[in-house]
Each structure stands twice: as structure tokens, then as C-alpha cells.
Design a protein around this motif. Structure first.
Motif, PDB file in Angstrom:
ATOM      1  N   VAL A 160       0.815  -1.225   0.000  1.00 52.20           N
ATOM      2  CA  VAL A 160       0.000   0.000   0.000  1.00 52.20           C
ATOM      3  C   VAL A 160       0.847   1.273   0.000  1.00 52.20           C
ATOM      4  O   VAL A 160       0.558   2.221   0.728  1.00 52.20           O
ATOM      5  CB  VAL A 160      -1.030   0.002   1.158  1.00 52.20           C
ATOM      6  CG1 VAL A 160      -2.035  -1.103   0.960  1.00 52.20           C
ATOM      7  CG2 VAL A 160      -0.379  -0.128   2.529  1.00 52.20           C
ATOM      8  N   SER A 161       1.877   1.309  -0.827  1.00 51.74           N
ATOM      9  CA  SER A 161       2.772   2.461  -0.877  1.00 51.74           C
ATOM     10  C   SER A 161       3.198   2.853  -2.276  1.00 51.74           C
ATOM     11  O   SER A 161       3.742   3.941  -2.468  1.00 51.74           O
ATOM     12  CB  SER A 161       4.038   2.176  -0.041  1.00 51.74           C
ATOM     13  OG  SER A 161       3.722   1.899   1.298  1.00 51.74           O
ATOM     14  N   GLN A 163       1.735   3.972  -4.695  1.00 51.15           N
ATOM     15  CA  GLN A 163       1.065   5.158  -5.217  1.00 51.15           C
ATOM     16  C   GLN A 163       1.799   6.455  -4.914  1.00 51.15           C
ATOM     17  O   GLN A 163       1.467   7.505  -5.461  1.00 51.15           O
ATOM     18  CB  GLN A 163      -0.367   5.256  -4.671  1.00 51.15           C
ATOM     19  CG  GLN A 163      -0.483   5.349  -3.160  1.00 51.15           C
ATOM     20  CD  GLN A 163      -0.671   4.003  -2.505  1.00 51.15           C
ATOM     21  OE1 GLN A 163      -0.154   2.996  -2.975  1.00 51.15           O
ATOM     22  NE2 GLN A 163      -1.412   3.974  -1.412  1.00 51.15           N
ATOM     23  N   TYR A 164       2.816   6.401  -4.071  1.00 58.04           N
ATOM     24  CA  TYR A 164       3.548   7.606  -3.688  1.00 58.04           C
ATOM     25  C   TYR A 164       4.864   7.782  -4.441  1.00 58.04           C
ATOM     26  O   TYR A 164       5.541   8.793  -4.276  1.00 58.04           O
ATOM     27  CB  TYR A 164       3.818   7.591  -2.182  1.00 58.04           C
ATOM     28  CG  TYR A 164       2.558   7.390  -1.361  1.00 58.04           C
ATOM     29  CD1 TYR A 164       1.503   8.294  -1.453  1.00 58.04           C
ATOM     30  CD2 TYR A 164       2.408   6.291  -0.524  1.00 58.04           C
ATOM     31  CE1 TYR A 164       0.337   8.107  -0.723  1.00 58.04           C
ATOM     32  CE2 TYR A 164       1.247   6.100   0.202  1.00 58.04           C
ATOM     33  CZ  TYR A 164       0.211   7.013   0.107  1.00 58.04           C
ATOM     34  OH  TYR A 164      -0.951   6.825   0.816  1.00 58.04           O
ATOM     35  N   PHE A 189      -1.808  -3.249  -3.140  1.00 57.10           N
ATOM     36  CA  PHE A 189      -2.433  -1.942  -2.916  1.00 57.10           C
ATOM     37  C   PHE A 189      -3.940  -2.111  -2.901  1.00 57.10           C
ATOM     38  O   PHE A 189      -4.487  -3.138  -3.333  1.00 57.10           O
ATOM     39  CB  PHE A 189      -2.015  -0.940  -3.998  1.00 57.10           C
ATOM     40  CG  PHE A 189      -2.205  -1.421  -5.407  1.00 57.10           C
ATOM     41  CD1 PHE A 189      -3.370  -1.137  -6.111  1.00 57.10           C
ATOM     42  CD2 PHE A 189      -1.221  -2.178  -6.033  1.00 57.10           C
ATOM     43  CE1 PHE A 189      -3.535  -1.595  -7.411  1.00 57.10           C
ATOM     44  CE2 PHE A 189      -1.384  -2.631  -7.334  1.00 57.10           C
ATOM     45  CZ  PHE A 189      -2.555  -2.339  -8.023  1.00 57.10           C
ATOM     46  N   ARG A 192      -7.224   2.947  -1.014  1.00 60.61           N
ATOM     47  CA  ARG A 192      -6.959   3.999  -0.032  1.00 60.61           C
ATOM     48  C   ARG A 192      -5.624   4.672  -0.337  1.00 60.61           C
ATOM     49  O   ARG A 192      -4.716   4.052  -0.897  1.00 60.61           O
ATOM     50  CB  ARG A 192      -6.918   3.428   1.380  1.00 60.61           C
ATOM     51  CG  ARG A 192      -8.222   2.790   1.823  1.00 60.61           C
ATOM     52  CD  ARG A 192      -8.235   2.669   3.319  1.00 60.61           C
ATOM     53  NE  ARG A 192      -9.224   1.719   3.800  1.00 60.61           N
ATOM     54  CZ  ARG A 192      -9.563   1.598   5.076  1.00 60.61           C
ATOM     55  NH1 ARG A 192      -8.987   2.356   5.982  1.00 60.61           N
ATOM     56  NH2 ARG A 192     -10.458   0.701   5.440  1.00 60.61           N
ATOM     57  N   MET A 193      -5.512   5.928   0.071  1.00 60.24           N
ATOM     58  CA  MET A 193      -4.267   6.673  -0.134  1.00 60.24           C
ATOM     59  C   MET A 193      -4.322   7.954   0.673  1.00 60.24           C
ATOM     60  O   MET A 193      -5.399   8.419   1.067  1.00 60.24           O
ATOM     61  CB  MET A 193      -4.089   7.009  -1.614  1.00 60.24           C
ATOM     62  CG  MET A 193      -5.061   8.060  -2.132  1.00 60.24           C
ATOM     63  SD  MET A 193      -5.015   8.335  -3.912  1.00 60.24           S
ATOM     64  CE  MET A 193      -6.257   7.133  -4.430  1.00 60.24           C
ATOM     65  N   TYR A 195      -4.360  11.269  -0.203  1.00 60.30           N
ATOM     66  CA  TYR A 195      -4.677  11.829  -1.518  1.00 60.30           C
ATOM     67  C   TYR A 195      -3.699  12.906  -1.945  1.00 60.30           C
ATOM     68  O   TYR A 195      -3.273  12.959  -3.105  1.00 60.30           O
ATOM     69  CB  TYR A 195      -6.105  12.387  -1.494  1.00 60.30           C
ATOM     70  CG  TYR A 195      -6.647  12.751  -2.852  1.00 60.30           C
ATOM     71  CD1 TYR A 195      -7.158  11.770  -3.706  1.00 60.30           C
ATOM     72  CD2 TYR A 195      -6.658  14.077  -3.284  1.00 60.30           C
ATOM     73  CE1 TYR A 195      -7.662  12.091  -4.959  1.00 60.30           C
ATOM     74  CE2 TYR A 195      -7.155  14.408  -4.530  1.00 60.30           C
ATOM     75  CZ  TYR A 195      -7.658  13.417  -5.362  1.00 60.30           C
ATOM     76  OH  TYR A 195      -8.144  13.752  -6.601  1.00 60.30           O
ATOM     77  N   ALA A 198      -0.339  11.215  -3.099  1.00 61.58           N
ATOM     78  CA  ALA A 198      -0.318  10.275  -4.214  1.00 61.58           C
ATOM     79  C   ALA A 198      -0.014  11.026  -5.508  1.00 61.58           C
ATOM     80  O   ALA A 198      -0.384  12.189  -5.676  1.00 61.58           O
ATOM     81  CB  ALA A 198      -1.659   9.555  -4.324  1.00 61.58           C
ATOM     82  N   TRP A 202      -1.998   8.243 -10.273  1.00 65.82           N
ATOM     83  CA  TRP A 202      -2.740   7.365  -9.373  1.00 65.82           C
ATOM     84  C   TRP A 202      -4.030   8.026  -8.908  1.00 65.82           C
ATOM     85  O   TRP A 202      -5.103   7.404  -8.938  1.00 65.82           O
ATOM     86  CB  TRP A 202      -1.882   7.005  -8.161  1.00 65.82           C
ATOM     87  CG  TRP A 202      -2.376   5.810  -7.409  1.00 65.82           C
ATOM     88  CD1 TRP A 202      -3.322   5.776  -6.420  1.00 65.82           C
ATOM     89  CD2 TRP A 202      -1.950   4.452  -7.591  1.00 65.82           C
ATOM     90  NE1 TRP A 202      -3.519   4.502  -5.968  1.00 65.82           N
ATOM     91  CE2 TRP A 202      -2.675   3.668  -6.673  1.00 65.82           C
ATOM     92  CE3 TRP A 202      -1.021   3.844  -8.434  1.00 65.82           C
ATOM     93  CZ2 TRP A 202      -2.506   2.285  -6.577  1.00 65.82           C
ATOM     94  CZ3 TRP A 202      -0.850   2.474  -8.330  1.00 65.82           C
ATOM     95  CH2 TRP A 202      -1.587   1.713  -7.413  1.00 65.82           C
ATOM     96  N   ARG A 203      -3.962   9.297  -8.509  1.00 61.08           N
ATOM     97  CA  ARG A 203      -5.149  10.008  -8.027  1.00 61.08           C
ATOM     98  C   ARG A 203      -6.250  10.004  -9.070  1.00 61.08           C
ATOM     99  O   ARG A 203      -7.426   9.814  -8.751  1.00 61.08           O
ATOM    100  CB  ARG A 203      -4.818  11.475  -7.696  1.00 61.08           C
ATOM    101  CG  ARG A 203      -3.912  11.707  -6.530  1.00 61.08           C
ATOM    102  CD  ARG A 203      -3.937  13.174  -6.126  1.00 61.08           C
ATOM    103  NE  ARG A 203      -3.833  14.089  -7.254  1.00 61.08           N
ATOM    104  CZ  ARG A 203      -2.682  14.535  -7.765  1.00 61.08           C
ATOM    105  NH1 ARG A 203      -1.544  14.135  -7.229  1.00 61.08           N
ATOM    106  NH2 ARG A 203      -2.685  15.373  -8.786  1.00 61.08           N
ATOM    107  N   ARG A 210      -4.828   1.641 -12.407  1.00 60.62           N
ATOM    108  CA  ARG A 210      -3.775   1.527 -11.393  1.00 60.62           C
ATOM    109  C   ARG A 210      -3.084   0.174 -11.482  1.00 60.62           C
ATOM    110  O   ARG A 210      -1.861   0.088 -11.331  1.00 60.62           O
ATOM    111  CB  ARG A 210      -4.366   1.760  -9.999  1.00 60.62           C
ATOM    112  CG  ARG A 210      -4.800   3.201  -9.769  1.00 60.62           C
ATOM    113  CD  ARG A 210      -5.677   3.355  -8.543  1.00 60.62           C
ATOM    114  NE  ARG A 210      -6.138   4.734  -8.405  1.00 60.62           N
ATOM    115  CZ  ARG A 210      -7.120   5.112  -7.596  1.00 60.62           C
ATOM    116  NH1 ARG A 210      -7.752   4.211  -6.847  1.00 60.62           N
ATOM    117  NH2 ARG A 210      -7.479   6.384  -7.539  1.00 60.62           N
TER     118      ARG A 210
END
Length: 271
Positions: A160-161, A163-164, A189, A192-193, A195, A198, A202-203, A210
């Protein structure tokens, strides 16, 4: 977690958008070689255009993540699916790199690895993680090279990372470098993020785009196998679903987190 200046690897204290498109922009990235001539581990092409790398909050990630967040960022169903996947794909005695980690790694408790090295942005969180044998702190959006020996890990995990990451091409090239031939990388992933932290690609993306984006991160590095996708989506709902559940689903806030994982291996030979 999010991906502070590099610190030396040290033992954990015992007492304590639309579908992604390729870009020809260089944008602080290495000049990619054509796919026909790229050496194993080389970047074949850039995946993100400049606007796809942008964040709403341009401040350094280390400032955003200066304080520990000792919470889980996904629900129990996601965690169970992830631990089950690790149980299937990881083997006892392996060397594991938990990239962009936190205070918990979700590894199967009964599986003993030779070593688990953690990386993240907050040393306090990493020091609380009972599965880490050592860890280091580094902002991958400032500098992507990992101070780790090449070919030294059987598995690299990123939970879950992804996206950054603003320069995923370089980071995935480093993942390839530190993996042993035949080693696996598992990127998981949900929806959630943070926002504002990100990247734009991705946003502004969908669940489908994604997944495709992470697949392209692997495909842009010469020598990874064809990515495999694992999905576990929440049930569509039945007679027991409450009106509140329906409203939450309408606004994309289902009470169960979808689980996505993209898996690829470092090929034994260049593809």
C-alpha cells in the motif's frame, strides 16, 4: 507507507488517471535505452509524463511523515489476503526486503525467514516492527538508489505504498538489481491513499488503470517476467447489506477494501 536522508542499515533496537501512457520526457530520469538493446535491469522506457508524477502537496515526504502512525491503513480482509499471498509465494529461510514498510509487515507468523530488512520514512515505526532484523530510512522520491548489495534478496515487498513513488522506473530498476535471479517482487495496494501525497497518475486513475500502471512499472525494466495480477474484490452485497453500505459504495467508500497485487520475478536470463 510513504516512500530523510539515507541512514546506515542498522539492527532493530531489541529493547525498545486515465490509462497510463509512456512519455518521452527525461524529467530527471536516466535516458532509457530502446527495448531491443537495454541490458538486464536497464530502464527500457519512461512510464509517467511529468504531470503524472506531480503531487498536490509538494513538500518533502519526510516532513509529512515526521510523526509515527501506528495504525493499519487497510482492513482485516485485505491483511488476511496479503498474508495468505505471502504464505503461498514466500519460503522459509529467504532474505526479504520490506520496501516502504511500517510498524507491521503482515508476514505469516509461522514462517521464519533468514532476515527481513525494512525500509521506510519513520524510524520509530520501523523500530516497532517485530519482523524486521534491521532497517534503514530513505526518501525514495529524493534519491532512488538503495545502499544494498545486488542480488542479495529472494523477495522484495511493497505494501500500500506504490502510489507515492514519483520515479517508479528508477525504483523498480533498483528492485531488480537487489533481487536474486528468480527472486520475486510483490506489490500490493487497495483504493486507499493519502490523496495529497499520491501522484497524479494514481489520483486520477481507476482501479483498472492503477493495476495497469504497476504492471508497466515492471515492464519498463528489462528482465522482469510478465506481471501476474491477483485480485480479491468485496462482495457486491446481498440482502443483509444496509442502506448505509449502499451509500458508501455509491461514493466509493465500500466498507471492505479491495485487494490487488501485482507480482513479477527477476528472470534468470534477460528476456
Amino acid at each position: 507507507m510513504l516512500c530523510t536522508a539515507p541512514q546506515l542499515l542498522r539492527p532493530r533496537p531489541r529493547a525498545l488517471w486515465p490509462a497510463p501512457r509512456c512519455s518521452s520526457s527525461n524529467d530527471a530520469q536516466p535516458s532509457p535505452l530502446p527495448s531491443s538493446t537495454a541490458a538486464a535491469g536497464g530502464i527500457r522506457r519512461l512510464v509517467l509524463p511529468p504531470e503524472g508524477r506531480a503531487k498536490l502537496d509538494p513538500r518533502p515526504d519526510r516532513d509529512f511523515y515526521a510523526f509515527p502512525r501506528l495504525v493499519t491503513h487497510v482492513d482485516d480482509g485485505f491483511i488476511a489476503a496479503l498474508t495468505g499471498l505471502y504464505r503461498e509465494r514466500l519460503r522459509a529461510g529467504w532474505d526479504v526486503l520490506d520496501l516502504m514498510s511500517s510498524w507491521v509487515s503482515h508476514l505469516p507468523p509461522e514462517v521464519q525467514f533468514r532476515r527481513v530488512v525494512g525500509h521506510g520514512l519513520n524510524a520509530q515505526e520501523l523500530a516497532r516492527n517485530p519482523r524486521l532484523d534491521s532497517f534503514f530510512v530513505k526518501d525514495l522520491n529524493e534519491e532512488q538508489q538503495l545502499a544494498l548489495e545486488g542480488g542479495s534478496f529472494d523477495a522484495v515487498l511493497c505494501t500500500v505504498s506504490v502510489q507515492y513513488l514519483q520515479y517508479p522506473e528508477k525504483v523498480f530498476a533498483e528492485i531488480f538489481r537487489v533481487l536474486k535471479p528468480g527472486g520475486v517482487c510483490i506489490v500490493s495496494f487497495s483504493n486507499r491513499m493519502f490523496y495529497e501525497k499520491a501522484i497524479g497518475a494514481w489520483r486520477e486513475g481507476t482501479a483498472y488503470s492503477r493495476v495497469q500502471l504497476v504492471m508497466q512499472y515492471f515492464q519498463c525494466v528489462e528482465g522482469f517476467t510478465q506481471p501476474e495480477v491477483v485480485r480479491e474484490l468485496p462482495a457486491a452485497g446481498g440482502s443483509s447489506a444496509s442502506p448505509l453500505d449502499a451509500v458508501m459504495r455509491l461514493f466509493g467508500m465500500a466498507n471492505s477494501d479491495p485487494f490487488y497485487a501485482v507480482i513479477s520475478y527477476r528472470n534468470f536470463k534477460p528476456m
